[in-house]
Every structure is written in structure tokens, then in C-alpha cells.
Design a protein around this motif. Structure first.
Motif, PDB file in Angstrom:
ATOM      1  N   ILE A 184       0.846  -1.193   0.000  1.00  0.00           N
ATOM      2  CA  ILE A 184       0.000   0.000   0.000  1.00  0.00           C
ATOM      3  C   ILE A 184       0.885   1.248   0.000  1.00  0.00           C
ATOM      4  O   ILE A 184       0.636   2.210  -0.742  1.00  0.00           O
ATOM      5  CB  ILE A 184      -0.953  -0.013   1.209  1.00  0.00           C
ATOM      6  CG1 ILE A 184      -2.060  -1.047   0.974  1.00  0.00           C
ATOM      7  CG2 ILE A 184      -1.570   1.374   1.431  1.00  0.00           C
ATOM      8  CD1 ILE A 184      -2.979  -1.242   2.164  1.00  0.00           C
ATOM      9  N   ASP A 185       1.940   1.226   0.810  1.00  0.00           N
ATOM     10  CA  ASP A 185       2.888   2.352   0.823  1.00  0.00           C
ATOM     11  C   ASP A 185       3.566   2.510  -0.541  1.00  0.00           C
ATOM     12  O   ASP A 185       3.776   3.628  -1.022  1.00  0.00           O
ATOM     13  CB  ASP A 185       3.946   2.147   1.907  1.00  0.00           C
ATOM     14  CG  ASP A 185       3.384   2.296   3.312  1.00  0.00           C
ATOM     15  OD1 ASP A 185       2.269   2.835   3.453  1.00  0.00           O
ATOM     16  OD2 ASP A 185       4.057   1.854   4.271  1.00  0.00           O
ATOM     17  N   ARG A 186       3.876   1.394  -1.158  1.00  0.00           N
ATOM     18  CA  ARG A 186       4.508   1.421  -2.485  1.00  0.00           C
ATOM     19  C   ARG A 186       3.576   2.048  -3.523  1.00  0.00           C
ATOM     20  O   ARG A 186       3.998   2.873  -4.338  1.00  0.00           O
ATOM     21  CB  ARG A 186       4.888  -0.003  -2.889  1.00  0.00           C
ATOM     22  CG  ARG A 186       5.486  -0.153  -4.276  1.00  0.00           C
ATOM     23  CD  ARG A 186       5.876  -1.603  -4.518  1.00  0.00           C
ATOM     24  NE  ARG A 186       6.145  -1.856  -5.917  1.00  0.00           N
ATOM     25  CZ  ARG A 186       6.458  -3.051  -6.417  1.00  0.00           C
ATOM     26  NH1 ARG A 186       6.561  -4.085  -5.612  1.00  0.00           N
ATOM     27  NH2 ARG A 186       6.679  -3.195  -7.710  1.00  0.00           N
ATOM     28  N   VAL A 239      -1.131  -6.164  -4.070  1.00  0.00           N
ATOM     29  CA  VAL A 239      -0.493  -5.208  -4.987  1.00  0.00           C
ATOM     30  C   VAL A 239      -0.896  -3.778  -4.622  1.00  0.00           C
ATOM     31  O   VAL A 239      -0.955  -2.893  -5.470  1.00  0.00           O
ATOM     32  CB  VAL A 239      -0.784  -5.507  -6.485  1.00  0.00           C
ATOM     33  CG1 VAL A 239       0.073  -6.665  -6.974  1.00  0.00           C
ATOM     34  CG2 VAL A 239      -2.269  -5.766  -6.719  1.00  0.00           C
ATOM     35  N   GLY A 240      -1.199  -3.574  -3.349  1.00  0.00           N
ATOM     36  CA  GLY A 240      -1.286  -2.221  -2.826  1.00  0.00           C
ATOM     37  C   GLY A 240      -2.624  -1.521  -2.844  1.00  0.00           C
ATOM     38  O   GLY A 240      -2.692  -0.323  -2.544  1.00  0.00           O
ATOM     39  N   TYR A 241      -3.708  -2.223  -3.170  1.00  0.00           N
ATOM     40  CA  TYR A 241      -5.015  -1.581  -3.113  1.00  0.00           C
ATOM     41  C   TYR A 241      -5.508  -1.568  -1.669  1.00  0.00           C
ATOM     42  O   TYR A 241      -5.496  -2.607  -0.991  1.00  0.00           O
ATOM     43  CB  TYR A 241      -6.019  -2.308  -4.017  1.00  0.00           C
ATOM     44  CG  TYR A 241      -5.778  -2.075  -5.486  1.00  0.00           C
ATOM     45  CD1 TYR A 241      -6.440  -1.056  -6.163  1.00  0.00           C
ATOM     46  CD2 TYR A 241      -4.870  -2.865  -6.198  1.00  0.00           C
ATOM     47  CE1 TYR A 241      -6.213  -0.830  -7.523  1.00  0.00           C
ATOM     48  CE2 TYR A 241      -4.635  -2.640  -7.552  1.00  0.00           C
ATOM     49  CZ  TYR A 241      -5.302  -1.616  -8.206  1.00  0.00           C
ATOM     50  OH  TYR A 241      -5.068  -1.403  -9.549  1.00  0.00           O
ATOM     51  N   ASP A 242      -5.937  -0.423  -1.202  1.00  0.00           N
ATOM     52  CA  ASP A 242      -6.329  -0.255   0.193  1.00  0.00           C
ATOM     53  C   ASP A 242      -7.785  -0.657   0.385  1.00  0.00           C
ATOM     54  O   ASP A 242      -8.696   0.176   0.413  1.00  0.00           O
ATOM     55  CB  ASP A 242      -6.110   1.205   0.626  1.00  0.00           C
ATOM     56  CG  ASP A 242      -6.388   1.416   2.101  1.00  0.00           C
ATOM     57  OD1 ASP A 242      -6.398   0.416   2.858  1.00  0.00           O
ATOM     58  OD2 ASP A 242      -6.604   2.576   2.504  1.00  0.00           O
ATOM     59  N   ILE A 243      -8.001  -1.958   0.523  1.00  0.00           N
ATOM     60  CA  ILE A 243      -9.348  -2.499   0.656  1.00  0.00           C
ATOM     61  C   ILE A 243      -9.343  -3.588   1.727  1.00  0.00           C
ATOM     62  O   ILE A 243      -8.292  -4.036   2.190  1.00  0.00           O
ATOM     63  CB  ILE A 243      -9.873  -3.090  -0.675  1.00  0.00           C
ATOM     64  CG1 ILE A 243      -8.901  -4.165  -1.200  1.00  0.00           C
ATOM     65  CG2 ILE A 243     -10.072  -1.999  -1.708  1.00  0.00           C
ATOM     66  CD1 ILE A 243      -9.381  -4.870  -2.450  1.00  0.00           C
ATOM     67  N   ALA A 269     -13.112   2.456   8.803  1.00  0.00           N
ATOM     68  CA  ALA A 269     -11.786   3.049   8.609  1.00  0.00           C
ATOM     69  C   ALA A 269     -11.852   4.571   8.611  1.00  0.00           C
ATOM     70  O   ALA A 269     -10.994   5.246   9.203  1.00  0.00           O
ATOM     71  CB  ALA A 269     -11.171   2.533   7.305  1.00  0.00           C
ATOM     72  N   LYS A 270     -12.868   5.110   7.960  1.00  0.00           N
ATOM     73  CA  LYS A 270     -13.039   6.569   7.939  1.00  0.00           C
ATOM     74  C   LYS A 270     -13.255   7.103   9.350  1.00  0.00           C
ATOM     75  O   LYS A 270     -12.663   8.109   9.744  1.00  0.00           O
ATOM     76  CB  LYS A 270     -14.224   6.948   7.044  1.00  0.00           C
ATOM     77  CG  LYS A 270     -13.975   6.775   5.562  1.00  0.00           C
ATOM     78  CD  LYS A 270     -15.222   7.141   4.758  1.00  0.00           C
ATOM     79  CE  LYS A 270     -15.010   6.900   3.266  1.00  0.00           C
ATOM     80  NZ  LYS A 270     -16.247   7.193   2.479  1.00  0.00           N
ATOM     81  N   GLN A 271     -14.079   6.414  10.127  1.00  0.00           N
ATOM     82  CA  GLN A 271     -14.353   6.844  11.491  1.00  0.00           C
ATOM     83  C   GLN A 271     -13.107   6.767  12.368  1.00  0.00           C
ATOM     84  O   GLN A 271     -12.899   7.609  13.246  1.00  0.00           O
ATOM     85  CB  GLN A 271     -15.465   5.988  12.094  1.00  0.00           C
ATOM     86  CG  GLN A 271     -16.823   6.164  11.427  1.00  0.00           C
ATOM     87  CD  GLN A 271     -17.853   5.163  11.929  1.00  0.00           C
ATOM     88  OE1 GLN A 271     -17.703   4.593  13.013  1.00  0.00           O
ATOM     89  NE2 GLN A 271     -18.901   4.949  11.148  1.00  0.00           N
ATOM     90  N   ALA A 272     -12.273   5.749  12.121  1.00  0.00           N
ATOM     91  CA  ALA A 272     -11.076   5.544  12.934  1.00  0.00           C
ATOM     92  C   ALA A 272      -9.873   6.341  12.442  1.00  0.00           C
ATOM     93  O   ALA A 272      -8.858   6.427  13.137  1.00  0.00           O
ATOM     94  CB  ALA A 272     -10.724   4.058  12.968  1.00  0.00           C
ATOM     95  N   GLY A 273      -9.981   6.909  11.245  1.00  0.00           N
ATOM     96  CA  GLY A 273      -8.853   7.629  10.670  1.00  0.00           C
ATOM     97  C   GLY A 273      -7.715   6.713  10.283  1.00  0.00           C
ATOM     98  O   GLY A 273      -6.540   7.094  10.368  1.00  0.00           O
ATOM     99  N   LYS A 274      -8.054   5.498   9.860  1.00  0.00           N
ATOM    100  CA  LYS A 274      -7.050   4.519   9.470  1.00  0.00           C
ATOM    101  C   LYS A 274      -7.270   4.086   8.021  1.00  0.00           C
ATOM    102  O   LYS A 274      -8.320   4.365   7.435  1.00  0.00           O
ATOM    103  CB  LYS A 274      -7.122   3.284  10.383  1.00  0.00           C
ATOM    104  CG  LYS A 274      -6.762   3.552  11.834  1.00  0.00           C
ATOM    105  CD  LYS A 274      -6.780   2.259  12.623  1.00  0.00           C
ATOM    106  CE  LYS A 274      -6.335   2.493  14.059  1.00  0.00           C
ATOM    107  NZ  LYS A 274      -4.923   2.936  14.123  1.00  0.00           N
ATOM    108  N   SER A 275      -6.296   3.386   7.482  1.00  0.00           N
ATOM    109  CA  SER A 275      -6.493   2.817   6.158  1.00  0.00           C
ATOM    110  C   SER A 275      -7.509   1.683   6.260  1.00  0.00           C
ATOM    111  O   SER A 275      -7.704   1.092   7.336  1.00  0.00           O
ATOM    112  CB  SER A 275      -5.176   2.278   5.591  1.00  0.00           C
ATOM    113  OG  SER A 275      -4.797   1.075   6.248  1.00  0.00           O
ATOM    114  N   VAL A 276      -8.156   1.388   5.151  1.00  0.00           N
ATOM    115  CA  VAL A 276      -9.165   0.318   5.137  1.00  0.00           C
ATOM    116  C   VAL A 276      -8.515  -1.023   5.433  1.00  0.00           C
ATOM    117  O   VAL A 276      -9.018  -1.820   6.232  1.00  0.00           O
ATOM    118  CB  VAL A 276      -9.891   0.275   3.775  1.00  0.00           C
ATOM    119  CG1 VAL A 276     -10.941  -0.829   3.763  1.00  0.00           C
ATOM    120  CG2 VAL A 276     -10.535   1.621   3.468  1.00  0.00           C
ATOM    121  N   ALA A 277      -7.364  -1.275   4.810  1.00  0.00           N
ATOM    122  CA  ALA A 277      -6.699  -2.563   4.989  1.00  0.00           C
ATOM    123  C   ALA A 277      -6.222  -2.753   6.428  1.00  0.00           C
ATOM    124  O   ALA A 277      -6.274  -3.864   6.959  1.00  0.00           O
ATOM    125  CB  ALA A 277      -5.527  -2.684   4.021  1.00  0.00           C
TER     126      ALA A 277
END
Length: 263
Positions: free
Chosen positions: A27-29, A175-179, A216-224
């Protein structure tokens, strides 16, 4: 949940922490706009197969920095396309089985990889210039997941063989998709008998993807990352708290919000 994980599992075994996962690294990549090549996509598929076909604790001793599994990578010659296409599922399965064990289902997945899935990745590259360019033609990530996981009469037929919604999601995360990955653990804990974020006992697969995205939106984190916390809270070998049959409610940090203890 995250605090409990940090105090217990991640403190005792930092390699299991979110920061050290293969998914976080990729995801960082992707955020850094670094390219992904067909070898990356083949590795991502193979790792997704392992996540469904092998008890994960067998793989853990082999996992190195950023979640890489060198002994598996070596079996596939670093996912060199011609090598994999000229291999047989019998040979690859036998070598994986000797390394970490395996299941007949994994053998079917490897056969699909060679016979169908890699050739489709090559078709995407040939027609669109890259796999990434083809995936970017889909308006939403849900559309992409649906195209790769469900049979369609559309052209091209993008359905990857032996890969349903959960496995396609795991592949795309690799492969880096934030799901999220809507596997049985995550769907159950979100369901009507646990955290009651769904009206169904086990949240539907696409429903689970949406619920985790909202959390994730509520927690302020990435989905993954949010998905990984939920999964780790359930999975045997991690906390094993919210299991199917014998949840450890006495140590659960969210039991006041859970219907299981009230039923």
C-alpha cells in the motif's frame, strides 16, 4: 481491539504487527506511485492462494521483512513469467507441500494460475500497456473486484479462475489496493450476532467491504489496516478472541457492544 493486539500479540511477536505486513508495504509502495509489474501480480495471486489454502501459522516462520516469503518466491523463480507458465501445477504444488504443506484446493488454484490467470494478465498488458492501466479503467474498486471475481459475458472476460470475491480482494491488497478482505472472520464479527453492523448473521461480502471502509473513515485509518485489526482479533494464532464456536468474551475489549454476550 488495536490496543489489545499491541499489548499482547504484536508485543510478543512484532512480525505479526500491521506495520510489518506484506500488504502495508505494498500500500505504501502504491501511494509512492511506484510501478507494479506482472511478476508482482503473480506473487500477489500466489500469496492470496496461500492465505486460503494453508494454515497461516505454518507460513509464519518463513516470513521475512515486509511480509515476503523467500522460500515460496524461490519455488516460483521470483515469478519469472516463462518459468511459471512452463511449470506444472503438480511440480509447484509438490514443492510448496514439502515446504509448508498444502491442500488439493491449492493445486486447483495453481493449475488455474498457469492455464488461465497469467495469460489474462498478459492480455491486459498487451491491450492496455500494463495491468495497472487496465485496472484503472474501472470506475470503482467494487467494479474491479466484480470483474475479476464474477463470470461475465463482457469483453474482455476478466474473471480469474479459482478466485472469488474474498480471494480477489486479497490479491488486490497484495499489490497495494487499500481495501478489506471479506473473509469468514471479518464477515462474522460484523454480523448480527456479534457487532451488529449488518442485519445478516454473517455480513455479505460486498457489504463487509463497505462496512470496513466506513469504520476506517471513522477511525482515521487505512481500510486494509482496519480489516487487519478485525481479522487479527478473530484468527487463531493471533488473539483468537472472536472465534466462531468458543469466543473468549471474558477478555474482549468490545463485549459491551457485542450481541453475543447478550444472547
Amino acid at each position: 481491539m488495536e490496543q489489545y493486539l499491541r499489548e499482547t500479540v504484536w508485543r510478543m511477536n512484532p512480525q505479526k504487527s500491521w506495520e510489518n505486513t506484506h500488504i502495508k508495504h505494498h500500500i505504501d509502495r502504491r501511494k509512492a506511485k511506484k510501478p507494479f509489474f506482472i511478476q508482482d501480480h503473480i506473487r500477489a495471486m500466489v500469496y492470496s492462494f496461500l492465505s486460503s489454502g494453508i494454515i497461516w501459522t505454518r507460513l509464519e516462520p518463513l516470513i521475512e521483512e515486509h511480509g515476503r516469503i523467500p522460500k515460496i518466491d524461490n519455488i516460483f523463480h521470483q515469478y519469472e513469467v516463462n518459468f511459471v507458465l512452463n511449470s506444472t501445477s503438480d511440480k509447484l504444488y509438490r514443492e510448496i507441500q514439502q515446504t509448508v504443506g498444502g491442500t488439493p484446493y491449492l493445486k486447483k488454484q495453481l493449475d488455474a494460475l498457469i492455464r488461465t490467470n497469467i495469460p489474462k494478465l498478459q492480455e491486459f498488458e498487451a491491450e492496455y500497456g500494463s495491468i495497472e492501466a487496465y485496472y484503472n479503467t474501472f470506475p470503482t474498486i467494487k467494479d474491479l473486484i466484480r470483474s475479476l471475481s464474477e463470470a461475465s459475458s463482457g469483453s474482455p472476460n476478466s474473471k480469474m479462475e479459482q478466485m472469488g470475491i474474498a480471494l480477489v480482494s486479497e490479491y488486490l491488497r497484495n499489490v497495494g489496493y487499500d481495501i478489506a478482505k471479506p473473509d469468514r472472520h471479518v464477515r462474522r464479527i460484523l454480523g448480527s450476532k456479534r457487532l451488529v453492523l449488518s442485519e445478516k448473521e454473517d455480513a455479505g461480502e460486498y457489504e463487509a467491504l463497505k462496512i470496513v471502509e466506513e469504520l476506517a473513515k471513522q477511525a482515521g485509518k487505512s481500510v486494509a489496516e482496519t480489516d487487519y485489526i478485525l481479522w487479527s482479533y478473530c484468527a487463531t494464532g493471533y488473539t483468537g478472541i472472536c472465534t466462531k464456536s468458543y469466543p473468549n468474551c471474558h477478555v474482549c475489549r468490545v463485549k459491551d457492544r457485542c450481541r453475543y454476550t447478550k444472547s
